[in-house]
Each structure stands twice: as C-alpha cells, then as structure tokens.
Motif scaffolding. Structure first.
Motif, short mmCIF file in Angstrom:
data_model
loop_
_atom_site.label_atom_id
_atom_site.label_comp_id
_atom_site.label_asym_id
_atom_site.label_seq_id
_atom_site.Cartn_x
_atom_site.Cartn_y
_atom_site.Cartn_z
N ALA A 243 59.43 13.96 54.70
CA ALA A 243 60.19 12.97 53.93
C ALA A 243 61.19 12.20 54.77
O ALA A 243 61.57 11.07 54.42
CB ALA A 243 60.89 13.64 52.75
N ASP A 244 61.65 12.77 55.89
CA ASP A 244 62.65 12.12 56.73
C ASP A 244 62.05 11.21 57.79
O ASP A 244 62.79 10.64 58.61
CB ASP A 244 63.53 13.17 57.40
N CYS A 245 60.74 11.09 57.82
CA CYS A 245 60.08 10.24 58.82
C CYS A 245 59.38 9.08 58.12
O CYS A 245 58.30 9.26 57.54
CB CYS A 245 59.08 11.06 59.64
N PRO A 246 59.96 7.88 58.13
CA PRO A 246 59.36 6.75 57.40
C PRO A 246 57.93 6.44 57.83
O PRO A 246 57.10 6.07 56.99
CB PRO A 246 60.30 5.58 57.73
N GLU A 247 57.64 6.59 59.11
CA GLU A 247 56.29 6.27 59.59
C GLU A 247 55.27 7.26 59.04
O GLU A 247 54.17 6.87 58.61
CB GLU A 247 56.26 6.25 61.12
N ALA A 248 55.60 8.54 59.05
CA ALA A 248 54.70 9.53 58.47
C ALA A 248 54.55 9.31 56.97
O ALA A 248 53.44 9.41 56.42
CB ALA A 248 55.21 10.95 58.75
N MET A 249 55.65 8.97 56.30
CA MET A 249 55.60 8.73 54.87
C MET A 249 54.76 7.49 54.54
O MET A 249 54.09 7.43 53.49
CB MET A 249 57.00 8.58 54.30
N GLU A 250 54.77 6.51 55.43
CA GLU A 250 53.93 5.32 55.23
C GLU A 250 52.46 5.71 55.19
O GLU A 250 51.69 5.22 54.36
CB GLU A 250 54.20 4.30 56.33
N ILE A 251 52.06 6.60 56.08
CA ILE A 251 50.67 7.08 56.08
C ILE A 251 50.38 7.88 54.83
O ILE A 251 49.34 7.70 54.17
CB ILE A 251 50.41 7.93 57.35
N ILE A 252 51.29 8.77 54.46
CA ILE A 252 51.08 9.60 53.27
C ILE A 252 50.97 8.74 52.02
O ILE A 252 50.09 8.94 51.18
CB ILE A 252 52.23 10.63 53.16
N ASP A 253 51.88 7.77 51.88
CA ASP A 253 51.84 6.89 50.70
C ASP A 253 50.54 6.08 50.67
O ASP A 253 49.97 5.86 49.59
CB ASP A 253 53.04 5.95 50.71
#
Length: 271
Positions: A243-253
């Motif tokens: 949740a604290d990594c916007p780039e990883a969250m972009e992939i997850i979303d």
C-alpha cells in the motif's frame, strides 16, 4: 463559411471545405484536404497530401505528414454513419500513411489521443481508442477498436493489439508482438502470442523511479505472477503489503479493475 485565421497559409492546390476552423499560423500544404467539420488549432502543419476529415479536432502544434488520413470513418462492421468524433491533443506528430478513425456509438462515439504523441509511418488508431500522452507508436503498429493505451507506453514496429485491450503506463511492447491480453503498467511484452517478460526497468529509471522502488515493484511482480492462486487473486491478496508503494499499487489496481480481456503473463496459456 470557413473560419480561417488571417495568418494561416493555405496552398492554392489544397481544399479547405466550408465550415472548417483554421487557427493562427496553420499551414495547409499542397494537395491536402480539410473537411467541413474539422478544427485545426494554432500552429498545425499539414505538410502535403494529408487528409483530415470527420468531426475532428487537431491540437496546437501538431504535424501531419503526406498520405496520412486523420478522422476517417470507422472500419467497424457496425458503422452506420453515426455522428462521432476524433480529438488529437497538442504537439503530436503523425508520419506518412498514419490513419486514425472516429468513434462509434457502441464505443462512446469518441476516439481520443493525448498530447506529445509520436505515430510513425503507417500506424493505425482504430475507432473508440483512448490514448494518453507521450506515447510512441512505431511503424506499422495496429490498434484495433476500443484499445486503451496509457501515458508513455512504447509500441514496437509491427505489433498488433487486440480490440478492448488495455496497455498500462510506461509499458513496452516489442516489435511484431501480438497483444492479445492486457499489459500491466511498466510491463514488457514480446512475442506471438505475447508473453510478459518482466518490468520495463530502463523506462522506469528514465522516469526517475529510484532503485529501491523498482526492487519493491519487482517483488510485487513476483508475488502476482508466481503466487499459488490466479493473477487477479494474487494481486488482491498483496494489496495491504504494498500500500505504501504507488507504483506497485498502480499495477495491482490495473489487474483488479474490470476488463474485457485477461492479463498478459510470463506463461503461455494452454488450449
């Protein structure tokens, strides 16, 4: 009557139909044709033998090269002459033979291209596509209808993208690839059928993403594509962890969003 700026330069052999809107310092080169519902904003240049038709708006500073046909009627089998549009943002370049079609009623009626995009020779943007900004489409790239391409994606020469497919931000598609399924943000896809080869680390680095963040995104990538469940379930399961990594969250979303297509993976699908 056409609305033609006094500073526009229109070659005597060009045709600008009544109703067209021509901005300041626009150049309409020899043997070009501008349709009656076209808007060319300031500093647009049609070099020669270019066609802009349909309900089409071309943004400030765009350049359109010979034999390009921008705003043509969709090639959809369901085309019924409906009122649809094409909007191209600012500072885009459309090289020789590029084609872009207007939308269809079934797809929302709009084809949209963002700013600062480069379309190399004979590339094609079909009806109802939605493109972001700073995209590069190399020679002979083909987008089918309803494709979505996010900012700063690069599509290599001759690749073909299936209808309704999504390509995420800063994805890289290798030349001659067949893109049958959605490609995650920062993903690299090659081959026919296209397989996900990993992350576009070079592009991420050039975009200013630091090494520590790239390592976190790599860890998320591994958990998503090597986890025990399917890709969407794996992505949903690690949401809190990253949740604290916007780039990883972009992939997850991207993976967990609704889509008409499956997600491209490193593994060949059976059957």
């Amino acid at each position: 009557m056409s609305m033609i700026s006094a500073s526009a330069r229109i070659h005597p052999s060009a045709v600008v139909e009544d109703g067209a809107v021509i901005g300041e310092n626009v150049v309409v080169g020899p043997f070009s044709h501008v349709g009656p519902r076209v808007v060319l904003k300031d500093n647009v240049e049609l070099i020669s033998h270019a066609v802009v038709s349909g309900r089409t708006e071309i943004g400030t500073g765009c350049r359109i090269f010979p034999m390009a046909v921008i705003g043509g009627v969709s090639q959809s089998l369901h085309e019924a002459g409906e009122d649809s549009s094409l909007t191209v943002g600012d500072n885009c370049t459309m090289r020789e033979g590029v084609t872009m079609n207007t939308g269809t009623t079934g797809g929302g009626g709009k084809t949209v291209v963002g700013d600062n995009c480069l379309f190399l020779a004979n590339s094609h943007v079909a009806h109802d596509c939605q493109l972001g900004s700073h995209i590069i489409m190399s020679n002979n790239v083909m987008l089918a209808g309803h494709v979505q391409v996010a900012d700063r994606a690069i599509l290599g020469g001759g690749c073909a993208v299936h209808q309704f497919t999504r390509i995420g931000r800063q994805a890289f598609i290798g030349g001659l690839s067949a893109v049958n399924y959605d490609v995650i943000p920062f993903g690299m896809l090659n081959g026919n059928p296209g397989l996900l080869g990993g992350l576009n680390v070079v592009g991420m680095t050039r975009a200013g993403i630091d090494r520590a963040t790239i390592h976190i995104v790599r860890r998320a990538f591994k958990k998503i594509f090597e986890g025990e469940a399917n890709v969407r379930a794996n992505a949903a399961a690690i949401r809190d962890e990253f949740a604290d990594c916007p780039e990883a969250m972009e992939i997850i979303d991207f993976i967990t969003a609704n889509s008409d297509r499956a997600i491209s993976s490193p593994f060949r699908r059976k059957g």
